[in-house]
Structure formats: C-alpha cells, structure tokens
Design a protein around this motif. Structure first.
Motif, PDB file in Angstrom:
ATOM      1  N   GLY A 154    -106.436 -90.779  10.216  1.00 27.49           N
ATOM      2  CA  GLY A 154    -106.369 -92.228  10.296  1.00 27.49           C
ATOM      3  C   GLY A 154    -107.446 -92.931   9.508  1.00 27.49           C
ATOM      4  O   GLY A 154    -107.490 -94.160   9.481  1.00 27.49           O
ATOM      5  N   LEU A 155    -108.317 -92.171   8.856  1.00 24.10           N
ATOM      6  CA  LEU A 155    -109.387 -92.783   8.069  1.00 24.10           C
ATOM      7  C   LEU A 155    -109.854 -91.821   6.997  1.00 24.10           C
ATOM      8  O   LEU A 155    -109.641 -90.608   7.084  1.00 24.10           O
ATOM      9  CB  LEU A 155    -110.578 -93.181   8.947  1.00 24.10           C
ATOM     10  N   VAL A 156    -110.483 -92.390   5.979  1.00 26.36           N
ATOM     11  CA  VAL A 156    -111.134 -91.608   4.935  1.00 26.36           C
ATOM     12  C   VAL A 156    -112.536 -92.187   4.747  1.00 26.36           C
ATOM     13  O   VAL A 156    -112.822 -93.318   5.125  1.00 26.36           O
ATOM     14  CB  VAL A 156    -110.363 -91.650   3.594  1.00 26.36           C
ATOM     15  N   MET A 157    -113.409 -91.376   4.155  1.00 29.51           N
ATOM     16  CA  MET A 157    -114.762 -91.811   3.842  1.00 29.51           C
ATOM     17  C   MET A 157    -115.349 -90.826   2.838  1.00 29.51           C
ATOM     18  O   MET A 157    -114.719 -89.828   2.487  1.00 29.51           O
ATOM     19  CB  MET A 157    -115.628 -91.862   5.108  1.00 29.51           C
ATOM     20  N   ALA A 158    -116.551 -91.105   2.384  1.00 28.33           N
ATOM     21  CA  ALA A 158    -117.243 -90.203   1.472  1.00 28.33           C
ATOM     22  C   ALA A 158    -118.527 -89.726   2.130  1.00 28.33           C
ATOM     23  O   ALA A 158    -119.234 -90.515   2.767  1.00 28.33           O
ATOM     24  CB  ALA A 158    -117.545 -90.906   0.147  1.00 28.33           C
ATOM     25  N   ILE A 159    -118.810 -88.439   2.004  1.00 22.39           N
ATOM     26  CA  ILE A 159    -120.019 -87.850   2.559  1.00 22.39           C
ATOM     27  C   ILE A 159    -120.741 -87.079   1.462  1.00 22.39           C
ATOM     28  O   ILE A 159    -120.130 -86.723   0.448  1.00 22.39           O
ATOM     29  CB  ILE A 159    -119.706 -86.899   3.735  1.00 22.39           C
ATOM     30  N   PRO A 160    -122.030 -86.806   1.608  1.00 21.41           N
ATOM     31  CA  PRO A 160    -122.728 -86.004   0.601  1.00 21.41           C
ATOM     32  C   PRO A 160    -122.030 -84.666   0.384  1.00 21.41           C
ATOM     33  O   PRO A 160    -121.548 -84.043   1.343  1.00 21.41           O
ATOM     34  CB  PRO A 160    -124.122 -85.821   1.218  1.00 21.41           C
ATOM     35  N   SER A 161    -121.976 -84.213  -0.840  1.00 21.56           N
ATOM     36  CA  SER A 161    -121.271 -82.971  -1.163  1.00 21.56           C
ATOM     37  C   SER A 161    -121.880 -81.761  -0.485  1.00 21.56           C
ATOM     38  O   SER A 161    -121.222 -80.735  -0.313  1.00 21.56           O
ATOM     39  CB  SER A 161    -121.256 -82.770  -2.682  1.00 21.56           C
ATOM     40  N   SER A 162    -123.146 -81.858  -0.090  1.00 23.64           N
ATOM     41  CA  SER A 162    -123.813 -80.748   0.586  1.00 23.64           C
ATOM     42  C   SER A 162    -123.428 -80.645   2.059  1.00 23.64           C
ATOM     43  O   SER A 162    -123.714 -79.638   2.711  1.00 23.64           O
ATOM     44  CB  SER A 162    -125.333 -80.894   0.465  1.00 23.64           C
ATOM     45  N   TRP A 163    -122.802 -81.699   2.600  1.00 21.37           N
ATOM     46  CA  TRP A 163    -122.366 -81.664   3.992  1.00 21.37           C
ATOM     47  C   TRP A 163    -121.095 -80.827   4.121  1.00 21.37           C
ATOM     48  O   TRP A 163    -120.377 -80.599   3.144  1.00 21.37           O
ATOM     49  CB  TRP A 163    -122.090 -83.080   4.497  1.00 21.37           C
ATOM     50  N   ARG A 164    -120.809 -80.367   5.330  1.00 19.37           N
ATOM     51  CA  ARG A 164    -119.572 -79.648   5.609  1.00 19.37           C
ATOM     52  C   ARG A 164    -118.734 -80.477   6.574  1.00 19.37           C
ATOM     53  O   ARG A 164    -119.258 -81.040   7.533  1.00 19.37           O
ATOM     54  CB  ARG A 164    -119.866 -78.283   6.244  1.00 19.37           C
ATOM     55  N   SER A 165    -117.425 -80.545   6.328  1.00 22.24           N
ATOM     56  CA  SER A 165    -116.547 -81.333   7.181  1.00 22.24           C
ATOM     57  C   SER A 165    -115.564 -80.430   7.921  1.00 22.24           C
ATOM     58  O   SER A 165    -115.234 -79.335   7.463  1.00 22.24           O
ATOM     59  CB  SER A 165    -115.774 -82.374   6.359  1.00 22.24           C
ATOM     60  N   VAL A 166    -115.120 -80.913   9.073  1.00 24.73           N
ATOM     61  CA  VAL A 166    -114.148 -80.200   9.895  1.00 24.73           C
ATOM     62  C   VAL A 166    -113.074 -81.194  10.323  1.00 24.73           C
ATOM     63  O   VAL A 166    -113.385 -82.259  10.866  1.00 24.73           O
ATOM     64  CB  VAL A 166    -114.817 -79.585  11.150  1.00 24.73           C
ATOM     65  N   ASP A 167    -111.816 -80.868  10.066  1.00 20.15           N
ATOM     66  CA  ASP A 167    -110.687 -81.734  10.388  1.00 20.15           C
ATOM     67  C   ASP A 167    -110.133 -81.336  11.747  1.00 20.15           C
ATOM     68  O   ASP A 167    -109.467 -80.310  11.883  1.00 20.15           O
ATOM     69  CB  ASP A 167    -109.618 -81.596   9.299  1.00 20.15           C
ATOM     70  N   LEU A 168    -110.406 -82.148  12.776  1.00 19.91           N
ATOM     71  CA  LEU A 168    -109.972 -81.811  14.123  1.00 19.91           C
ATOM     72  C   LEU A 168    -108.492 -82.089  14.360  1.00 19.91           C
ATOM     73  O   LEU A 168    -107.985 -81.827  15.445  1.00 19.91           O
ATOM     74  CB  LEU A 168    -110.808 -82.578  15.149  1.00 19.91           C
ATOM     75  N   SER A 169    -107.796 -82.603  13.358  1.00 13.43           N
ATOM     76  CA  SER A 169    -106.346 -82.779  13.492  1.00 13.43           C
ATOM     77  C   SER A 169    -105.617 -81.461  13.279  1.00 13.43           C
ATOM     78  O   SER A 169    -104.430 -81.351  13.566  1.00 13.43           O
ATOM     79  CB  SER A 169    -105.833 -83.828  12.496  1.00 13.43           C
ATOM     80  N   LYS A 170    -106.337 -80.459  12.798  1.00 14.77           N
ATOM     81  CA  LYS A 170    -105.746 -79.147  12.555  1.00 14.77           C
ATOM     82  C   LYS A 170    -105.899 -78.267  13.787  1.00 14.77           C
ATOM     83  O   LYS A 170    -106.937 -78.267  14.439  1.00 14.77           O
ATOM     84  CB  LYS A 170    -106.415 -78.476  11.353  1.00 14.77           C
ATOM     85  N   THR A 171    -104.873 -77.507  14.083  1.00 15.38           N
ATOM     86  CA  THR A 171    -104.921 -76.635  15.260  1.00 15.38           C
ATOM     87  C   THR A 171    -105.927 -75.508  15.086  1.00 15.38           C
ATOM     88  O   THR A 171    -106.407 -74.942  16.066  1.00 15.38           O
ATOM     89  CB  THR A 171    -103.529 -76.038  15.541  1.00 15.38           C
TER      90      THR A 171
END
Length: 220
Positions: A55-72
């Motif tokens: 439901g949203l997008v954004m930009a984070i530093p490339s050194s950060w790690r992201s996790v998509d909680l919409s995925k099972t």
C-alpha cells in the motif's frame, strides 16, 4: 476529502512493541492527496522499496535491508537480513503482529554495532482505512496514546510531503536501558487510506536521515 486513520491507539502500540522487541537485537483534512509513486524521489545512495501489496512505497539507504511482510515467506527475507540467534527469533515474533497489515519493514544492519544496547535502527510502515479525521485531531490523540506508553512527544505538526501534507510526530521512549528516538509519519491517500511509518533508533543525530526517508513516502 483526504482524512487520517482511525485506531490510532493500536497503530502506536503496535509500532512501539516492534521497536521494543528489536531492542534485544529495535493536514488539515482538506489537504490535497500526496503525489503519486511515479514522482517518488530517490536520493543518491537510496533504493525504492514497497509496492501495491504493502500500500506504500518509499526510498531507504541502499545499505539497509528490507522485509516485505505481505509475503507468506517473509521470515526467509528476515533471515537474510543479517539478524541471527535470539535476535532473529525475537524479530520474527514481533513482526508477525504486523503481517496482517501487510507491512513493510527495513533495518540498518550496521546500527547494531553502533548502538550501546544493540538496538537495530529500523522502520515499519503499513496502511489502514481512514475516517476523515483532521490533522489536529490525530495529533492530539497520538500525543495521548504515546504518553500512555511513557513516551515523551517533542514535536507534532503537519509537514509538506510531495504534493500534499502529512503529520510528523517525534518522541522519545525509554525501553530498558535504552532511550528510543522515534519519528512517525501519517500519510493520507486519495484511496481512503492512511499510511503510518514509524522510524526508531537509539542513536543520536538520525533526524535528518529519518526526514530524508520520510520525504519519499508515497501511498499506492
């Protein structure tokens, strides 16, 4: 009319609990809608995260790690984020509470070494239905709810964001031996939803970075 979200108490408590768990590792209502994702600003050294499922997008530093909680299988992404052992298990347990909201989570792996308490600088963001509350009403409710969990609000105001406005709230929250510096953004969508992004750290001097990230938040 673009309004803000109800359920402020649940939003704030959920965000605070996520930050607490990771410690072991951490508009007026008549404002125009925020700008669309096509205009998402991506600063140098940043990367885009999020999408329609969140439901949203954004930009984070490339050194950060992201996790998509919409995925099972979000736990596999979390395992690849750099967290290990008890810290990883604590994060899994905490983030499950945000899985129903299809939240987006991101962290700065290097911050755990910088933090005197091993707190991981992080953010979580998700969207929920709005009921047309004004920015002033949201701010007052948010202040009350943050105070109820022993947080101290230092700033709460409407701020420009894209082609519209958002509410930004800064606070400090004592958690164990650490003092968490939190920044929350409430970003209204023209789809009857409000996106809530909470950024947390126990390090000083992160407000400029949090504002840079916050300035890229866009509902989709």
């Amino acid at each position: 009319m673009v309004g803000y979200a109800r359920g402020v108490s649940r939003v704030l408590v959920s965000a605070v609990l996520v930050a607490a768990a990771l410690l072991l590792a951490g508009c007026g209502s008549d404002a125009p809608p925020v700008s669309r994702p096509s205009s998402l600003p991506i600063p140098d050294g940043f990367t885009r995260v999020g999408g329609l499922s969140n439901g949203l997008v954004m930009a984070i530093p490339s050194s950060w790690r992201s996790v998509d909680l919409s995925k099972t299988d979000f736990e596999k992404e979390l395992e690849a984020s750099g967290l290990t052992g008890a810290t990883l298990e604590q994060a899994k347990t905490s983030l499950r509470s945000l899985q129903k909201s299809k939240a987006l989570y991101a962290m700065d792996p290097a911050s755990q070494q910088e933090s005197p308490d091993g707190f991981v600088t992080n953010l979580n963001g998700f969207c929920q239905p709005s009921v047309g509350a004004s920015a002033d009403a949201l701010i007052e409710i948010a202040k009350q709810q943050l105070t109820s969990v022993n947080a101290k609000v230092s700033e709460a105001a409407s701020v420009p964001l894209g082609q519209g406005t958002a509410v930004r709230i800064r606070y400090t929250l004592p958690l164990g031996k650490a003092l968490i510096n939190g920044t929350q953004y409430y970003v209204p969508s023209d789809k009857g939803r409000t996106c809530v992004v909470t950024l947390s750290t126990d390090l000083t001097g992160k407000n400029a970075l949090f504002d840079q990230i916050g300035g890229t938040i866009r509902p989709v």
